[in-house]
Scaffold this active site. Sequence first.
Site, PDB file in Angstrom:
ATOM      1  N   THR A 198      -6.233   0.352  -1.107  1.00 40.64           N
ATOM      2  CA  THR A 198      -5.203  -0.589  -0.643  1.00 40.64           C
ATOM      3  C   THR A 198      -5.903  -1.754   0.066  1.00 40.64           C
ATOM      4  O   THR A 198      -7.131  -1.776   0.204  1.00 40.64           O
ATOM      5  CB  THR A 198      -4.259   0.071   0.385  1.00 40.64           C
ATOM      6  OG1 THR A 198      -5.010   0.295   1.585  1.00 40.64           O
ATOM      7  CG2 THR A 198      -3.687   1.384  -0.110  1.00 40.64           C
ATOM      8  N   TYR A 244     -10.273   3.589  15.581  1.00 45.15           N
ATOM      9  CA  TYR A 244      -9.295   3.955  14.558  1.00 45.15           C
ATOM     10  C   TYR A 244      -9.261   5.477  14.377  1.00 45.15           C
ATOM     11  O   TYR A 244      -8.197   6.103  14.419  1.00 45.15           O
ATOM     12  CB  TYR A 244      -9.639   3.264  13.237  1.00 45.15           C
ATOM     13  CG  TYR A 244      -8.770   3.700  12.083  1.00 45.15           C
ATOM     14  CD1 TYR A 244      -7.447   3.293  11.991  1.00 45.15           C
ATOM     15  CD2 TYR A 244      -9.273   4.548  11.087  1.00 45.15           C
ATOM     16  CE1 TYR A 244      -6.635   3.703  10.941  1.00 45.15           C
ATOM     17  CE2 TYR A 244      -8.476   4.965  10.036  1.00 45.15           C
ATOM     18  CZ  TYR A 244      -7.159   4.542   9.970  1.00 45.15           C
ATOM     19  OH  TYR A 244      -6.362   4.971   8.932  1.00 45.15           O
ATOM     20  N   ASP A 258       7.518  -6.376  14.578  1.00 43.52           N
ATOM     21  CA  ASP A 258       6.115  -6.098  14.896  1.00 43.52           C
ATOM     22  C   ASP A 258       6.066  -4.865  15.804  1.00 43.52           C
ATOM     23  O   ASP A 258       6.391  -4.950  16.998  1.00 43.52           O
ATOM     24  CB  ASP A 258       5.498  -7.316  15.594  1.00 43.52           C
ATOM     25  CG  ASP A 258       4.061  -7.047  16.027  1.00 43.52           C
ATOM     26  OD1 ASP A 258       3.573  -5.902  15.855  1.00 43.52           O
ATOM     27  OD2 ASP A 258       3.422  -7.980  16.535  1.00 43.52           O
ATOM     28  N   GLY A 300       0.781  -1.231   0.000  1.00 43.64           N
ATOM     29  CA  GLY A 300       0.000   0.000   0.000  1.00 43.64           C
ATOM     30  C   GLY A 300       0.818   1.288   0.000  1.00 43.64           C
ATOM     31  O   GLY A 300       1.795   1.441  -0.746  1.00 43.64           O
ATOM     32  N   ILE A 327      -7.886   5.510   0.138  1.00 42.98           N
ATOM     33  CA  ILE A 327      -6.885   5.081  -0.840  1.00 42.98           C
ATOM     34  C   ILE A 327      -7.074   3.584  -1.077  1.00 42.98           C
ATOM     35  O   ILE A 327      -7.236   2.816  -0.113  1.00 42.98           O
ATOM     36  CB  ILE A 327      -5.451   5.367  -0.315  1.00 42.98           C
ATOM     37  CG1 ILE A 327      -5.311   6.829   0.157  1.00 42.98           C
ATOM     38  CG2 ILE A 327      -4.395   5.006  -1.363  1.00 42.98           C
ATOM     39  CD1 ILE A 327      -5.579   7.888  -0.888  1.00 42.98           C
TER      40      ILE A 327
HETATM   41  P1  NAD Z   1      -1.851  -1.747   4.012  1.00 44.20           P
HETATM   42  O1  NAD Z   1      -2.581  -2.750   4.821  1.00 44.20           O
HETATM   43  O2  NAD Z   1      -1.874  -1.845   2.522  1.00 44.20           O
HETATM   44  O3  NAD Z   1      -0.312  -1.673   4.481  1.00 44.20           O
HETATM   45  C1  NAD Z   1       0.037  -1.673   5.834  1.00 44.20           C
HETATM   46  C2  NAD Z   1       1.514  -1.985   5.986  1.00 44.20           C
HETATM   47  O4  NAD Z   1       1.838  -1.974   7.383  1.00 44.20           O
HETATM   48  C3  NAD Z   1       1.899  -3.357   5.467  1.00 44.20           C
HETATM   49  O5  NAD Z   1       3.178  -3.325   4.892  1.00 44.20           O
HETATM   50  C4  NAD Z   1       1.899  -4.204   6.746  1.00 44.20           C
HETATM   51  O6  NAD Z   1       2.753  -5.342   6.625  1.00 44.20           O
HETATM   52  C5  NAD Z   1       2.444  -3.206   7.740  1.00 44.20           C
HETATM   53  N1  NAD Z   1       2.099  -3.519   9.119  1.00 44.20           N
HETATM   54  C6  NAD Z   1       0.890  -3.862   9.613  1.00 44.20           C
HETATM   55  N2  NAD Z   1       0.965  -4.120  10.935  1.00 44.20           N
HETATM   56  C7  NAD Z   1       2.259  -3.925  11.287  1.00 44.20           C
HETATM   57  C8  NAD Z   1       2.976  -4.038  12.502  1.00 44.20           C
HETATM   58  N3  NAD Z   1       2.367  -4.439  13.627  1.00 44.20           N
HETATM   59  N4  NAD Z   1       4.299  -3.777  12.498  1.00 44.20           N
HETATM   60  C9  NAD Z   1       4.933  -3.399  11.361  1.00 44.20           C
HETATM   61  N5  NAD Z   1       4.299  -3.281  10.174  1.00 44.20           N
HETATM   62  C10 NAD Z   1       2.984  -3.541  10.138  1.00 44.20           C
HETATM   63  O7  NAD Z   1      -2.441  -0.344   4.492  1.00 44.20           O
HETATM   64  P2  NAD Z   1      -2.415   1.124   3.871  1.00 44.20           P
HETATM   65  O8  NAD Z   1      -3.782   1.419   3.412  1.00 44.20           O
HETATM   66  O9  NAD Z   1      -1.267   1.310   2.952  1.00 44.20           O
HETATM   67  O10 NAD Z   1      -2.190   1.949   5.223  1.00 44.20           O
HETATM   68  C11 NAD Z   1      -0.953   2.523   5.584  1.00 44.20           C
HETATM   69  C12 NAD Z   1      -1.207   3.650   6.549  1.00 44.20           C
HETATM   70  O11 NAD Z   1      -2.097   4.588   5.943  1.00 44.20           O
HETATM   71  C13 NAD Z   1      -1.868   3.230   7.861  1.00 44.20           C
HETATM   72  O12 NAD Z   1      -1.316   3.995   8.915  1.00 44.20           O
HETATM   73  C14 NAD Z   1      -3.324   3.609   7.652  1.00 44.20           C
HETATM   74  O13 NAD Z   1      -3.998   3.840   8.845  1.00 44.20           O
HETATM   75  C15 NAD Z   1      -3.161   4.864   6.826  1.00 44.20           C
HETATM   76  N6  NAD Z   1      -4.328   5.274   6.048  1.00 44.20           N
HETATM   77  C16 NAD Z   1      -4.815   4.481   5.050  1.00 44.20           C
HETATM   78  C17 NAD Z   1      -5.907   4.933   4.314  1.00 44.20           C
HETATM   79  C18 NAD Z   1      -6.495   4.139   3.190  1.00 44.20           C
HETATM   80  O14 NAD Z   1      -7.588   4.488   2.720  1.00 44.20           O
HETATM   81  N7  NAD Z   1      -5.857   3.103   2.688  1.00 44.20           N
HETATM   82  C19 NAD Z   1      -6.520   6.145   4.631  1.00 44.20           C
HETATM   83  C20 NAD Z   1      -5.994   6.920   5.657  1.00 44.20           C
HETATM   84  C21 NAD Z   1      -4.891   6.472   6.357  1.00 44.20           C
END
Ligand code: NAD
Length: 258
Positions: A199, A164, A65, A18, A197
């Site tokens: 993902t 969240y 982690d 993501g 986004i």
């Molecule tokens: P995703 O699930 O595609 O990616 C998350 C990543 O974090 C992965 O690489 C996963 O392996 C890693 N991860 C998860 N738990 C972990 C842990 N305990 N320790 C280390 N790594 C860990 O998610 P994303 O959508 O790319 O989200 C990334 C960030 O963006 C997050 O903080 C999420 O809250 C934020 N976010 C996402 C969106 C969205 O719509 N996708 C919107 C706002 C904010």
Amino acid sequence: MFADLNDKTVLITGSTKGIGRAAAVAFARQGAIVGINSSQKDSAAEELIAQLESEGARFAYYERDLTKSGECETLVNEFVDQFGSLDVLVNNAGGLGVRKGLESLEDDDFNLVMDLNLRSVIMTTRFAMPHLKASAEKRGETASVISTGSIAGREGGGLGASLYGGSKAMLHNLHRNWVKEFTKDNVRFNIVAPGTIDTAFHADKSAEVKEKIASTIAMGRLGTSEEVAPSFLFLASHAASGYITGQVIDVNGGQMCP
Ligand code: NAD
């Protein structure tokens, strides 16, 4: 585009999928030395490692982690031991954790969401601070912390995402406090706050639900991780954003309330 990122040491948590993955690729393409991380070395991690190798990137992968404080400390130490400094920290690891209404919430739900979105950021930043201060002093320019917040931190989050949304609101506010504590040390703190986004974060949603969300976005579609990544580059670059701290950059296509 951001020439001063060449040779900078950049640690990006949660960066095998993501938004974090797109940021890792973007920093590596600027010539930065990149630390990538996830809690499990799964196929996504292997794929990213293969891609970065094929692009000749300078990087290392760390399986840690970050819901555990000790692992946050180890991650920072491993990166600095390997590359000698830490110029930029991107706190991106995070996630929804649970989708539950208030009346169904249990202690374990609370712990899971707070550990994932807050302990990870607070503890990784805590252990990174000495290195960020040293970077700023040595280079004579600002070091940078960028955390991934969310539109949910302002709008409350979707149904069942109160923990969240609340955790992201706290993250936005923590940054503003850290600005007060560490600006004297030339360390900047900014948030990238994505809207919806496309993902794995939204893997539990049907195409119909995603269309409904898209209708709340002025641009009429969900964003991509690649559209979020350049904001991290901008906020990491002292040349581009050296006078910007304590800010939230919304990257959401004009989304109002998901
Ligand atoms: P995703 O699930 O595609 O990616 C998350 C990543 O974090 C992965 O690489 C996963 O392996 C890693 N991860 C998860 N738990 C972990 C842990 N305990 N320790 C280390 N790594 C860990 O998610 P994303 O959508 O790319 O989200 C990334 C960030 O963006 C997050 O903080 C999420 O809250 C934020 N976010 C996402 C969106 C969205 O719509 N996708 C919107 C706002 C904010």
